[in-house]
Design an enzyme around this catalytic site. Structure first.
Site: not given
Ligand SMILES: *[C@@H]1O[C@H](CO)[C@@H](O)[C@H](O)[C@H]1NC(C)=O
Ligand SMILES: *[C@@H]1O[C@H](CO)[C@@H](O)[C@H](O)[C@H]1NC(C)=O
Ligand SMILES: *[C@@H]1O[C@H](CO)[C@@H](O)[C@H](O)[C@H]1NC(C)=O
Ligand SMILES: *[C@@H]1O[C@H](CO)[C@@H](O)[C@H](O)[C@H]1NC(C)=O
Length: 499
Positions: A168, A194, A208, A213, A279
């Site tokens: 998350s 997720d 984000r 990354d 989720h």
């Protein structure tokens, strides 16, 4: 889904909507700490994030403190083993969630693949209004980057041996850690489970989790169902490989009706359990991939779930498929690849995917709404009377392609017993047909035939062709089982008979 569930979601997110109304972007540096603040924080020895090394023997946690070399020894950090850091997400109750310990235990259960497991505990910064927790993700990312730089300086621990697993908001925390770490080398791997959607969907890659990354980035999207323009999980691809189990919008077994059972079991807490179900499925799919070595789920490159449901994407050539979870093939991509798969509603989640292509021959142009059942006979076991409903009607001579998924490994498919079910609709069409062309009912005037059934098994990439066992009577009769066997070998003579 039911409105109560959505009402809960709405409540959960209403905070952020309010904050946004002031026109503040929680993601911008201006709203968070200034670069000077960041520099200050970097210099200070204390981090808000607690780095808890979990003992593989008893699961006890031991805090490693940045710049305190003695804590590495005290906690028995083994610098010759890779490091997995688990990063949790937004917290609604200020407690570390149960899945964290399950994930850690799964990682530590691998005897031949030992790792150090650290939980990055940023609960104090995560137990906030959503938008504030979002703003804190950059800071926690910075602290994880500092921690990894320190490990590199202190014990020459290479960042390429680091795997961040973020759930998350934790997925974006991991992304920030990857982009803030200094030097040209990147963190080895980031897995986003997720990754959170609100305030991240549609933002630029620097705002984000993104493929830049880490050396390798994978993500599993499990709850992207949208309501009032928001979805809990991010919809857009954010990794080298983005997995969308069951389409990614919602997950089997998470349905609203189950909420009542949850509420009965857990009281009001059951509501959040239900909201979290889809989720958190991303987490359990990942844990499952660690625990069931021999039941790895394969996912396939596809544009969307509708195309996938037609069975059109079960291709593994040129990196078009990959393994979901821990044991993914780490093959870097130029562009994000969206991979789809079907899963079961519970562990073990793996299913076996098949494309069926049925070539129908009919004498009538009238649309036929077909309902079939198939019994698949394999070298290991059989599955009985799978109901098949084609999305499209059968009109004229056409080949229909669709996806079939099996919970069982039937081995290699050797025979198909096919039954054409009588439906009210069909009976009706049939009656008309009989009236108009009465002679078409005779046994020598077949009405609906199957010329061939072609099957492709996704998991083995094997292609097979099946023909009617009895080539002298290839017509389908309602409620009568027809057997199809492999026909590649003598396909020539069969083709001649069909003509
Ligand atoms: C660290 O891991 C290596 C590799 O598995 C192992 O040989 C070594 O004994 C471990 N060190 C300690 C102190 O456990
Ligand atoms: C990262 O920065 C620290 C100090 O901020 C420095 O000591 C270290 O050498 C840098 N590492 C790399 C790989 O540049
Ligand atoms: C389908 O093909 C068969 C011959 O293979 C032909 O007799 C029949 O008329 C065709 N049906 C339609 C609806 O065109
Ligand atoms: C499938 O059909 C064949 C031939 O009609 C029959 O012998 C066999 O028992 C059937 N298999 C199953 C599993 O129904």
């Amino acid at each position: 889904m039911g409105s109560l569930l959505w009402a809960t979601l709405f409540l959960l997110f209403s905070n952020l909507v309010q904050l946004n109304a002031y026109g503040r972007s929680p993601n911008s540096e201006a709203a968070g700490s200034s670069p000077q603040d960041m520099e200050m924080e970097k210099k200070s020895l204390k981090t808000e994030t607690r780095f808890l090394l979990l003992s593989s023997e008893n699961g006890d946690s031991c805090q490693i403190q940045l710049h305190h070399l003695d804590t590495l020894d005290k906690c028995s950090f083994n610098s010759s083993l890779p490091l997995v850091i688990i990063v949790h997400g937004w917290s609604v109750d200020g407690m570390l969630e149960k899945w964290i310990w399950k994930m850690a235990a799964a990682l530590q259960s691998q005897k031949s693949n030992q790792v150090n497991v650290i939980v990055a505990d940023w609960i104090a910064l995560a137990y906030q209004h959503y938008a504030i927790a979002v703003r804190n993700t950059r800071r926690v990312g910075q602290e994880i980057a500092d921690f990894l730089e320190w490990l590199e300086e202190a014990v020459q621990f290479s960042r390429s041996n680091v795997h961040l697993i973020g759930y998350s908001l934790g997925a974006h925390v991991s992304g920030f850690a990857g982009s803030y770490i200094n030097g040209t080398n990147k963190i080895g791997r980031i897995t986003g489970l997720d990754p959170a959607g609100p305030l991240f969907e549609g933002t630029s890659p620097t705002e984000r989790l993104s493929p830049d990354d880490a050396d390798f980035v994978d993500a599993i999207h499990t709850f992207t169902q949208e309501h009032m323009g928001l979805s809990v999980g991010i919809k857009q691809p954010v990794a080298h490989y983005d997995f969308y189990p069951n389409g990614g919008t919602f997950q089997p077994g998470c349905h609203f009706l189950l909420m009542y059972r949850h509420i009965a079991q857990h009281g009001f807490h059951g509501i959040t359990e239900t909201v979290k179900c889809a989720h958190e499925r991303s987490v359990h799919l990942f844990i499952d991939s660690i625990l069931h070595d021999h039941l790895q789920s394969t996912a396939y490159w596809c544009s969307d779930m509708n195309t996938f449901n037609k069975g059109l994407c079960l291709d593994c050539k040129k990196g078009r498929c990959n393994t979901l979870g821990y044991h993914i093939r780490k093959q870097r991509q130029q562009k994000s690849k969206k991979l789809f798969l079907v899963t079961q509603a519970h562990t073990p989640f793996k299913v076996y995917h098949y494309q069926f292509k049925i070539q129908f021959v009919t004498q009538t142009e009238k649309p036929i709404e077909p309902t079939f059942t198939m019994t698949l006979i394999g070298t290991k076991q059989d599955t009985h009377n799978l109901p098949i409903t084609l999305v499209e009607e059968i009109t004229g001579n056409k080949t229909y392609s669709f996806l079939i998924t099996l919970d069982l490994d039937i081995g290699e498919l050797t025979m198909i017993n096919f039954t054409w079910k009588k439906t009210a609709m069909w009976a009706n069409v049939w009656a008309t047909f009989h009236t108009i062309i009465p002679w078409a009912t005779g046994p020598h005037h077949p009405q609906l035939m199957i010329k061939q059934i072609r099957v492709k098994a996704g998991e083995t990439q094997k292609k097979m062709t099946f023909c009617s066992q009895d080539m002298d009577d290839i017509q389908l009769y309602r409620n009568q089982e027809k057997t199809f066997v492999r026909c590649e070998k003598d396909s020539k003579t069969r083709k001649q008979k069909l003509r």
